[in-house]
Design a protein around this motif. Structure first.
Motif, PDB file in Angstrom:
ATOM      1  N   GLU A 192      25.477  20.196 -53.288  1.00  0.00           N
ATOM      2  CA  GLU A 192      24.949  20.804 -52.059  1.00  0.00           C
ATOM      3  C   GLU A 192      25.026  22.330 -52.136  1.00  0.00           C
ATOM      4  N   ALA A 193      26.128  22.859 -52.685  1.00  0.00           N
ATOM      5  CA  ALA A 193      26.272  24.314 -52.823  1.00  0.00           C
ATOM      6  C   ALA A 193      25.192  24.884 -53.733  1.00  0.00           C
ATOM      7  N   LEU A 194      24.949  24.184 -54.859  1.00  0.00           N
ATOM      8  CA  LEU A 194      23.918  24.647 -55.783  1.00  0.00           C
ATOM      9  C   LEU A 194      22.542  24.613 -55.130  1.00  0.00           C
ATOM     10  N   LYS A 195      22.296  23.542 -54.385  1.00  0.00           N
ATOM     11  CA  LYS A 195      20.994  23.416 -53.729  1.00  0.00           C
ATOM     12  C   LYS A 195      20.781  24.535 -52.712  1.00  0.00           C
ATOM     13  N   GLN A 196      21.796  24.809 -51.897  1.00  0.00           N
ATOM     14  CA  GLN A 196      21.667  25.843 -50.860  1.00  0.00           C
ATOM     15  C   GLN A 196      21.503  27.227 -51.489  1.00  0.00           C
ATOM     16  N   LYS A 197      22.215  27.484 -52.575  1.00  0.00           N
ATOM     17  CA  LYS A 197      22.025  28.766 -53.252  1.00  0.00           C
ATOM     18  C   LYS A 197      20.612  28.884 -53.806  1.00  0.00           C
ATOM     19  N   GLY A 198      20.110  27.763 -54.358  1.00  0.00           N
ATOM     20  CA  GLY A 198      18.773  27.768 -54.937  1.00  0.00           C
ATOM     21  C   GLY A 198      17.688  28.115 -53.940  1.00  0.00           C
ATOM     22  N   ILE A 199      17.906  27.783 -52.661  1.00  0.00           N
ATOM     23  CA  ILE A 199      16.905  28.113 -51.620  1.00  0.00           C
ATOM     24  C   ILE A 199      17.367  29.312 -50.783  1.00  0.00           C
ATOM     25  N   GLU A 200      18.349  30.070 -51.336  1.00  0.00           N
ATOM     26  CA  GLU A 200      18.822  31.333 -50.766  1.00  0.00           C
ATOM     27  C   GLU A 200      19.504  31.181 -49.402  1.00  0.00           C
ATOM     28  N   ASN A 201      20.061  29.996 -49.164  1.00  0.00           N
ATOM     29  CA  ASN A 201      20.913  29.803 -47.983  1.00  0.00           C
ATOM     30  C   ASN A 201      22.361  30.064 -48.409  1.00  0.00           C
ATOM     31  N   TYR A 202      22.660  31.358 -48.605  1.00  0.00           N
ATOM     32  CA  TYR A 202      23.943  31.701 -49.223  1.00  0.00           C
ATOM     33  C   TYR A 202      25.141  31.349 -48.346  1.00  0.00           C
ATOM     34  N   GLU A 203      25.010  31.503 -47.059  1.00  0.00           N
ATOM     35  CA  GLU A 203      26.127  31.169 -46.159  1.00  0.00           C
ATOM     36  C   GLU A 203      26.459  29.685 -46.253  1.00  0.00           C
ATOM     37  N   LEU A 204      25.423  28.827 -46.264  1.00  0.00           N
ATOM     38  CA  LEU A 204      25.665  27.387 -46.377  1.00  0.00           C
ATOM     39  C   LEU A 204      26.246  27.040 -47.749  1.00  0.00           C
ATOM     40  N   ALA A 205      25.788  27.767 -48.792  1.00  0.00           N
ATOM     41  CA  ALA A 205      26.351  27.541 -50.129  1.00  0.00           C
ATOM     42  C   ALA A 205      27.840  27.868 -50.131  1.00  0.00           C
TER      43      ALA A 205
END
Length: 459
Positions: free
Chosen positions: A51-64
């Motif tokens: 999930e962290a990798l996915k959120q970073k990939g779509i630039e949702n850094y806070e969620l990552a």
């Protein structure tokens, strides 16, 4: 599941590296750590990490970061988690937190090149050159190429001699490199060390006497420094190496001109302008130099016009066209100047100063229809410029388009701020326009206003 996690970890680590080190060494942080080395991680950990990798990939850094925090709570000794969280903090420009996580990563996994590199880049971008220097020195044992980065730090902190020494050491070790040459040029420019720049090129020629590019650099440098004899001697050496070298004419032109060999200089200038190898900027410099010469020696105006035709057939540029127009204006040849202003405008259609100069010259030479068209187009870009309305109004008046002139002049006069001379011109043109429509009373009213302001300006 573990195999997929390992593949993602590998991809993630590769994405962290600068292009230089991906191509140079294919290094990855934690390259010796596979999923089994993470220990007996739970499915929940793996899913949260995905999930962290996915959120970073779509630039949702806070969620990552939120997902990584949950991973750290489950596996607090896994260095990759802090490294990845640090990258997310860096993306959010939270540099203090990013630094803290990179340092934590190093405490768990000491001397990791990719982590040190990320830390160095963080310090360099934030201009913390002291910490950047300390970090990049830890990277140099991995690859001496990092000396280039240390040279950049020395340059930023004005330690120019140390920066040059590092570049020289790298050249000795690895051979010459265009990027390092660019760094040297920047150092010489910042330090004002033109002698050092010249000495360095002379040294390169001594070690490789057939490198044409170095001769050309030296010719340019000598010419800029006023060392015309040295430029000439260097040009002759280049001609020995390559008798067809067109660039040699750059040096010969200036030397001949300074020595009073004007016909030889003109021939060299024409060779420069015809060349397909010489840059437009260099051609511009030569033509502009000859323009200044012809301004003082009008007997060579014919040669100048021939040179202009050669230049014009190959090179387009607003700046040189403006310079040519100014030259002809200074000679009172306004009809010759106008085509060059129009070409300057074609190359730089949004340049308000060129627009204004072109309009005024068109009015001065009676090109009223052209002035009308340019003013109308210019007002779409600059609807609050009073001079555009004024020139528009004059052009319309001169073509007996009086009602249209009144419309433009009455709009434009509202944009005048503290310029009584321009205001007087507007009133004069409005007077002429109303006179053209047969409204004598209104015309006189505006002419009286214009005269009153003229009298006030003449006091």
């Amino acid at each position: 599941m573990k195999r997929n996690l390992y593949i993602l970890l590998l991809f993630l680590c590769l994405s962290m590296l600068s292009r230089k080190h991906i191509y140079a060494q294919d290094l990855t942080p934690f390259a010796d750590q596979n999923v089994d080395d993470l220990g007996d991680v739970s499915d929940e950990f793996q899913e949260t990490f995905f999930e962290a990798l996915k959120q970073k990939g779509i630039e949702n850094y806070e969620l990552a970061i939120t997902a990584l925090n949950r991973c750290i709570a489950m596996e607090p000794t896994q260095a990759i988690l802090y490294f990845e969280r640090g990258k997310n903090y860096e993306a959010l420009k939270k540099n203090d937190l990013a630094e803290e996580d990179f340092l934590k990563t190093l405490s768990l996994k000491p001397n990791e090149e990719a982590v040190l590199e990320a830390l160095y880049e963080l310090y360099y971008k934030s201009k913390d050159y002291g910490k950047a220097e300390n970090t990049v020195k830890q990277l140099i044992p991995f690859d001496s190429q990092y000396k280039e980065d240390l040279s950049r730090i020395y340059t930023a902190t004005k330690r120019y001699d140390e920066a040059l020494q590092l570049l020289d050491a790298l050249d000795s070790e690895k051979g010459g490199d265009p990027y390092r040459d660019q760094l040297r040029d920047r150092i010489y420019t910042l330090s004002g060390n033109e002698k050092g720049r010249t000495d360095a090129i002379e040294k390169k020629i001594a070690s490789n006497p057939t490198a044409e590019a170095d001769y050309l650099k030296l010719i340019y440098l000598y010419s800029e420094q006023g060392e015309t004899q040295k430029a000439y001697e260097t040009a002759l050496k280049l001609k020995e190496i390559n008798p067809t070298a067109e660039e040699v004419n750059l040096a010969l032109y200036k030397l001949y001109l300074d020595d009073g060999k004007t016909e030889d200089a003109i021939l060299a200038m024409k060779n420069v302008l015809k060349s397909n190898r010489i840059t437009p900027d260099a051609k511009h410099r030569v033509l502009n130099d000859f323009l200044l010469f012809a301004n003082k020696n009008p007997q060579y105006e014919g040669a100048l016009e021939e040179a202009i035709l050669l230049f014009d057939s190959q090179v387009a540029g607003s700046k040189i066209y403006q310079e040519l127009a100014n030259y002809f204006i200074s000679k009172g040849a306004k009809s010759k100047a106008l085509p060059y202003l129009k070409k300057a405008l074609e190359n730089d259609p949004d340049n308000i100063e060129v627009i204004k100069k072109t309009l005024l010259l068109q009015l001065d030479t009676g090109a009223f229809q052209d002035a009308e068209e340019i003013a109308a187009s210019a007002l779409e870009l600059y609807p609050s410029q009073p001079l555009l309305y004024l020139t528009y109004g004059v052009a319309l008046n001169k073509q007996s388009k009086f009602k249209e002139a009144i419309d433009q002049l009455e709009i434009g006069i509202d944009y005048i701020i503290d310029d009584t001379r321009m205001e007087s011109d507007f009133y004069q043109q409005l007077g002429d326009a109303y006179a053209g429509t047969g409204n004598v009373a209104k015309a006189q009213q505006y002419i009286d206003k214009a005269n009153a302001l003229k009298a006030q300006n003449n006091k």
